[in-house]
Write an enzyme that holds these catalytic residues in place. Structure first.
Site, PDB file in Angstrom:
ATOM      1  N   HIS A  73       0.653  -1.238  -0.132  1.00  0.00           N
ATOM      2  CA  HIS A  73      -0.007   0.090  -0.064  1.00  0.00           C
ATOM      3  C   HIS A  73       0.809   1.400   0.017  1.00  0.00           C
ATOM      4  O   HIS A  73       0.415   2.234  -0.057  1.00  0.00           O
ATOM      5  CB  HIS A  73      -0.839   0.057   1.316  1.00  0.00           C
ATOM      6  N   ASP A 119      -0.088  -7.763   1.791  1.00  0.00           N
ATOM      7  CA  ASP A 119       0.302  -6.322   1.635  1.00  0.00           C
ATOM      8  C   ASP A 119       1.825  -6.265   1.970  1.00  0.00           C
ATOM      9  O   ASP A 119       2.342  -5.713   2.891  1.00  0.00           O
ATOM     10  CB  ASP A 119      -0.429  -5.430   2.862  1.00  0.00           C
ATOM     11  N   SER A 214       4.162   2.847   8.153  1.00  0.00           N
ATOM     12  CA  SER A 214       3.820   1.618   7.044  1.00  0.00           C
ATOM     13  C   SER A 214       5.031   1.477   6.288  1.00  0.00           C
ATOM     14  O   SER A 214       5.997   2.135   5.962  1.00  0.00           O
ATOM     15  CB  SER A 214       2.795   2.253   6.311  1.00  0.00           C
TER      16      SER A 214
END
Length: 285
Positions: A73, A119, A214
């Site tokens: 992502h 992911d 992230s």
């Protein structure tokens, strides 16, 4: 006795994986803190270009001389990316740090943005880096290893210091104890969003990963001393970074070793290049 077993080709290096020259100073105290400079030398800053500036967007983990692990992502096809390695303070020019263009980015072909499944992404650096005191790879855990509930792992990154707060200039480290799958998949936790290909950590309502973390690593120390990257920061609660019973969720790295290997072999076949030194540590009796 320990030895390296690489996923593709065995390559000798002056620096091993998971053993920093400057070991991290870790405590069991709740709360984030500045990391010791260069104590997480596999931590990278993934940056994109905008208005002639490079802007930090995500973290990542160096796993070889020319491959970085991050979250799917974090990647947009409209951006140009580079990776900064050997960094401590993103606002300063630091000796021992380098910036390398992203030569090729491979997002997992089954990445599901709605459910955050698979992911994970790999970045092939334009040029290999040289391992040093400030830049070295993380170890990858063995296939099948499952962390115990409350195992003391650490998230690192330059993400927001609190919900809607500023991003950190100095690399932060935070203790995030592991939450086992049985707990994390309870209805009042993450329920069906948490799969066995994920790792949950935290959830105390005090500390957690946040925007900008992230793609970065969940660092867990093996009983024999080296550090392994068990997770890639994937998602947290939309109600805030530090929401009770909504731990930070990581993509489980050792669920994807076969995929990492397949990508590297395919890339080598297509480009006649070797994957240099991905480091799962194996033990011999």
């Amino acid at each position: 006795m320990r030895k390296f077993v690489l996923l593709t080709v065995l390559v000798a290096h002056a620096y091993g994986c998971g053993l920093p020259t400057f070991p991290p100073v870790v405590t069991r105290v709740v709360g984030g803190e500045d990391a010791r400079p260069h104590s997480w030398p596999w931590q990278v800053s993934l940056q994109f270009s905008r208005d002639d500036q490079w802007i930090h967007t995500c973290g990542g983990t160096l796993i070889s001389t020319d491959w970085v692990l991050t979250a799917a992502h974090c990647i947009s096809s409209s951006n140009t990316y580079r990776v900064e390695l050997g960094k401590h303070n993103l606002k300063e020019t630091e000796e021992g740090s380098v910036a390398v263009a992203a030569g090729k980015i491979i997002v997992h072909e089954k990445y599901n943005v709605l459910l955050s499944r698979n992911d994970i992404a790999l970045i092939k650096l334009e040029t290999p880096v040289t391992f040093s005191e400030t830049i070295m790879p993380a170890c990858i855990p063995d296939v099948g290893v499952t962390l115990a509930h409350n195992a003391p792992c650490y998230i690192t990154g330059w993400g927001r210091l609190w919900t809607d707060g500023p991003g950190a200039d100095i690399l932060q480290q935070t203790l995030l104890p592991v939450v086992d799958h049985a707990t994390c998949s309870l209805p009042d936790w993450w329920y069906v969003l948490a799969t066995e290909d994920m790792i949950c950590a935290g959830g105390d309502g005090v500390v957690a990963g946040c925007n900008g973390d992230s793609g970065g690593p969940l660092n867990c120390q093996h009983q024999d001393g080296w550090w392994e990257v068990h997770g890639v920061v994937s998602f947290g609660s939309g109600m805030g970074c530090n929401y009770p019973q909504k731990p930070t969720v990581f993509t489980r790295v050792n669920s994807y070793i076969s995929w990492i290997n397949t990508v590297s072999v395919r890339f080598r076949a297509n480009h006649n290049q070797q994957l240099k030194g991905i480091h799962p540590r194996k033990r011999t009796a």
